[in-house]
Write an enzyme that holds these catalytic residues in place. Structure first.
Site, PDB file in Angstrom:
ATOM      1  N   CYS A 108       0.816  -1.223   0.000  1.00 35.92           N
ATOM      2  CA  CYS A 108       0.000   0.000   0.000  1.00 35.92           C
ATOM      3  C   CYS A 108       0.845   1.267   0.000  1.00 35.92           C
ATOM      4  O   CYS A 108       0.348   2.354  -0.289  1.00 35.92           O
ATOM      5  CB  CYS A 108      -0.935   0.010   1.202  1.00 35.92           C
ATOM      6  SG  CYS A 108      -1.985  -1.433   1.275  1.00 35.92           S
TER       7      CYS A 108
ATOM      8  N   HIS B 195      -3.540   7.095   3.232  1.00 38.55           N
ATOM      9  CA  HIS B 195      -3.899   5.813   2.632  1.00 38.55           C
ATOM     10  C   HIS B 195      -5.295   5.441   3.122  1.00 38.55           C
ATOM     11  O   HIS B 195      -5.595   5.539   4.313  1.00 38.55           O
ATOM     12  CB  HIS B 195      -2.876   4.756   3.055  1.00 38.55           C
ATOM     13  CG  HIS B 195      -3.265   3.369   2.662  1.00 38.55           C
ATOM     14  ND1 HIS B 195      -3.740   3.062   1.406  1.00 38.55           N
ATOM     15  CD2 HIS B 195      -3.261   2.202   3.358  1.00 38.55           C
ATOM     16  CE1 HIS B 195      -4.002   1.775   1.350  1.00 38.55           C
ATOM     17  NE2 HIS B 195      -3.729   1.228   2.515  1.00 38.55           N
TER      18      HIS B 195
ATOM     19  N   ASN C 130     -10.147  -0.097  -0.077  1.00 36.63           N
ATOM     20  CA  ASN C 130      -8.687  -0.040   0.025  1.00 36.63           C
ATOM     21  C   ASN C 130      -8.088  -0.477  -1.312  1.00 36.63           C
ATOM     22  O   ASN C 130      -8.155  -1.651  -1.665  1.00 36.63           O
ATOM     23  CB  ASN C 130      -8.216  -0.961   1.159  1.00 36.63           C
ATOM     24  CG  ASN C 130      -6.709  -0.948   1.331  1.00 36.63           C
ATOM     25  OD1 ASN C 130      -5.983  -0.403   0.508  1.00 36.63           O
ATOM     26  ND2 ASN C 130      -6.245  -1.549   2.413  1.00 36.63           N
TER      27      ASN C 130
HETATM   28  N1  ACO Z   1     -18.934  -9.188   8.077  1.00 38.88           N
HETATM   29  C1  ACO Z   1     -19.417  -9.534   9.288  1.00 38.88           C
HETATM   30  N2  ACO Z   1     -18.637  -9.982  10.283  1.00 38.88           N
HETATM   31  C2  ACO Z   1     -17.310 -10.079  10.052  1.00 38.88           C
HETATM   32  C3  ACO Z   1     -16.756  -9.730   8.810  1.00 38.88           C
HETATM   33  C4  ACO Z   1     -17.619  -9.268   7.805  1.00 38.88           C
HETATM   34  N3  ACO Z   1     -17.189  -8.903   6.595  1.00 38.88           N
HETATM   35  N4  ACO Z   1     -15.412  -9.909   8.879  1.00 38.88           N
HETATM   36  C5  ACO Z   1     -15.140 -10.355  10.116  1.00 38.88           C
HETATM   37  N5  ACO Z   1     -16.301 -10.477  10.825  1.00 38.88           N
HETATM   38  C6  ACO Z   1     -16.475 -10.906  12.198  1.00 38.88           C
HETATM   39  C7  ACO Z   1     -15.315 -11.735  12.695  1.00 38.88           C
HETATM   40  O1  ACO Z   1     -15.466 -13.083  12.294  1.00 38.88           O
HETATM   41  C8  ACO Z   1     -15.454 -11.568  14.200  1.00 38.88           C
HETATM   42  O2  ACO Z   1     -16.461 -12.451  14.655  1.00 38.88           O
HETATM   43  P1  ACO Z   1     -16.291 -13.208  16.062  1.00 38.88           P
HETATM   44  O3  ACO Z   1     -16.190 -12.126  17.094  1.00 38.88           O
HETATM   45  O4  ACO Z   1     -17.518 -14.019  16.145  1.00 38.88           O
HETATM   46  O5  ACO Z   1     -15.027 -13.999  15.931  1.00 38.88           O
HETATM   47  C9  ACO Z   1     -15.983 -10.144  14.350  1.00 38.88           C
HETATM   48  O6  ACO Z   1     -16.500  -9.780  13.063  1.00 38.88           O
HETATM   49  C10 ACO Z   1     -14.937  -9.139  14.777  1.00 38.88           C
HETATM   50  O7  ACO Z   1     -13.779  -9.335  13.971  1.00 38.88           O
HETATM   51  P2  ACO Z   1     -12.512  -8.447  14.147  1.00 38.88           P
HETATM   52  O8  ACO Z   1     -11.470  -8.902  13.198  1.00 38.88           O
HETATM   53  O9  ACO Z   1     -12.145  -8.361  15.603  1.00 38.88           O
HETATM   54  O10 ACO Z   1     -13.081  -7.016  13.704  1.00 38.88           O
HETATM   55  P3  ACO Z   1     -12.352  -5.627  13.686  1.00 38.88           P
HETATM   56  O11 ACO Z   1     -13.151  -4.663  14.448  1.00 38.88           O
HETATM   57  O12 ACO Z   1     -10.885  -5.742  14.031  1.00 38.88           O
HETATM   58  O13 ACO Z   1     -12.433  -5.208  12.171  1.00 38.88           O
HETATM   59  C11 ACO Z   1     -10.998  -5.106  10.255  1.00 38.88           C
HETATM   60  C12 ACO Z   1     -11.791  -5.993  11.206  1.00 38.88           C
HETATM   61  C13 ACO Z   1     -11.990  -4.188   9.536  1.00 38.88           C
HETATM   62  C14 ACO Z   1     -10.280  -5.960   9.246  1.00 38.88           C
HETATM   63  C15 ACO Z   1     -10.018  -4.241  11.077  1.00 38.88           C
HETATM   64  O14 ACO Z   1      -9.274  -5.039  11.952  1.00 38.88           O
HETATM   65  C16 ACO Z   1      -9.076  -3.492  10.193  1.00 38.88           C
HETATM   66  O15 ACO Z   1      -9.462  -2.666   9.389  1.00 38.88           O
HETATM   67  N6  ACO Z   1      -7.779  -3.712  10.341  1.00 38.88           N
HETATM   68  C17 ACO Z   1      -6.789  -3.085   9.518  1.00 38.88           C
HETATM   69  C18 ACO Z   1      -6.476  -4.008   8.413  1.00 38.88           C
HETATM   70  C19 ACO Z   1      -6.339  -3.329   7.094  1.00 38.88           C
HETATM   71  O16 ACO Z   1      -6.573  -2.163   6.935  1.00 38.88           O
HETATM   72  N7  ACO Z   1      -5.979  -4.137   6.126  1.00 38.88           N
HETATM   73  C20 ACO Z   1      -5.867  -3.692   4.811  1.00 38.88           C
HETATM   74  C21 ACO Z   1      -4.515  -3.961   4.258  1.00 38.88           C
HETATM   75  S1  ACO Z   1      -3.262  -3.165   5.147  1.00 38.88           S
HETATM   76  C22 ACO Z   1      -3.387  -1.617   4.851  1.00 38.88           C
HETATM   77  O17 ACO Z   1      -3.822  -1.194   3.839  1.00 38.88           O
HETATM   78  C23 ACO Z   1      -2.961  -0.743   5.942  1.00 38.88           C
END
Ligand code: ACO
Length: 322
Positions: free
Chosen positions: A113, A249, A279
């Site tokens: 990214c 970003h 993203n």
């Molecule tokens: N729809 C519904 N529920 C979902 C989904 C979805 N699409 N995806 C995950 N869940 C569920 C999980 O299974 C979990 O369920 P559980 O509690 O029963 O196990 C619950 O939602 C919570 O999951 P978390 O991973 O804890 O959710 P979080 O609040 O951390 O959000 C996310 C997840 C959006 C990925 C967040 O962690 C994030 O944005 N992290 C940064 C990662 C990122 O930006 N990556 C992109 C590439 S890197 C970059 O560009 C910087």
């Protein structure tokens, strides 16, 4: 002293739009969950026969037109991408040839990214040494081709696109300071498990999917982005209060909000495209910059901080006056 300055930008987004409601039909998710956790409402997705260079060519044409330069003037082409058309020739040579740019220095670089920030920083240094008179710098990605559309943890996050900038020498900045970083100790938190020299046989199988520990990525991203933004400001002797715009970003609205808070920047001073683009990895920053310039918010002479963070991890920031 010679500086470098962005004099034109452009972007291209594929025609096909996929909303969160479309994703509700594919995986067990909801529009509400995606919007609340990520800020994404829709994303653009390439057609199967569309390539990253197809998008770059369109974005570059707009940047060239906006800059008022001729393709004959361009003597450096750099593309930040992790999804090039081919392993070789490098994508910048494909773009150079397709645009009719005369033979010149052309290469791609891979910083996930942070690809555009790395590419722009590299072009800045080429220009400062006097080697380059006109650079075409792009960040582009068809990251949805790497996505497993049955994995709700990752498929809701990403989109495709390309952003381009024309960068030329200038007596005044322009680019004021840059700061880059990377630390491979975080590889396991975010990676794609198939490469040309690793597990190539997995390509096209269920195992070929983006591996991500979202929570951990989130924490390191917020911490590191805060530090890298401050580094660019300190190098330039500029305070955060002087900033006109943050062009971050577009990974996740919550990461962006955390960054804006650290910089004391109100939402009105942050260019946000995550809701419409998702993203788009290396394309995210140059497309957001182009959105802000073309809709008239970012004006000539204003102070802009761009920053990005991605797999590796890699990170970087560029402080510039438009
Ligand atoms: N729809 C519904 N529920 C979902 C989904 C979805 N699409 N995806 C995950 N869940 C569920 C999980 O299974 C979990 O369920 P559980 O509690 O029963 O196990 C619950 O939602 C919570 O999951 P978390 O991973 O804890 O959710 P979080 O609040 O951390 O959000 C996310 C997840 C959006 C990925 C967040 O962690 C994030 O944005 N992290 C940064 C990662 C990122 O930006 N990556 C992109 C590439 S890197 C970059 O560009 C910087």
């Amino acid at each position: 002293m010679t500086y470098s300055r962005i004099v034109g930008t452009g972007r291209y987004l594929p025609e096909r739009v996929m909303t969160n409601f479309d994703l509700e039909k594919i995986v067990d998710t909801t529009d509400e969950w995606i919007k609340t956790r990520t800020g994404v409402e829709r994303r653009h997705v390439v057609e199967p026969d569309q390539t990253t260079s197809d998008m770059c060519v369109e974005a570059a044409k707009k940047a060239i037109e906006a800059a008022g330069v001729n393709v004959e003037d361009i003597d450096l082409v750099i593309t930040g991408t992790t999804t090039p058309d081919l392993i070789f020739p490098n994508i910048s040579t494909i773009i150079q040839h397709r645009l009719g740019i005369p033979a010149c220095t052309a290469f791609s670089l891979e910083a996930a990214c942070t690809g555009f920030i790395y590419a722009l920083t590299t072009a800045d240094k080429f220009i400062k040494t006097g080697d380059t008179k006109c650079a075409l710098v792009m960040g582009a990605e068809c990251i949805t081709k790497l996505v497993d559309w049955t994995d709700r943890n990752t498929c809701v996050l990403f989109g495709d696109g390309a952003g381009a900038a024309i960068v030329v020498p200038s007596d005044e900045p322009g680019i004021i300071s840059t700061a880059l970083g990377a630390d491979g100790q975080y590889k396991e938190l975010l990676y794609y498990p198939v490469g040309q020299s690793t597990d190539l046989a997995k390509a096209g199988t269920d195992e070929a999917n983006i591996i991500m520990q979202g929570n951990e990525v989130f924490k390191v991203a917020v911490k590191t982005l805060g530090a890298i933004a401050q580094e660019a400001l300190d190098k330039a002797g500029v305070t955060k209060e002087e900033l006109d715009w943050l062009v971050p970003h577009q990974a996740n609205i919550r990461i962006i909000q955390a960054m804006a808070k650290r910089l004391n920047m109100p939402t009105e001073k942050v260019i946000l495209t995550v809701q419409d683009h998702g993203n788009t990895s290396a394309a995210s920053v140059p497309m957001a910059l182009d959105v802000g310039i073309r809709d008239g918010r970012i004006k000539k002479g204003q102070l802009v901080l761009m920053e990005a963070f991605g797999g590796g991890f890699t990170w970087g920031s560029v402080l510039m006056r438009l």
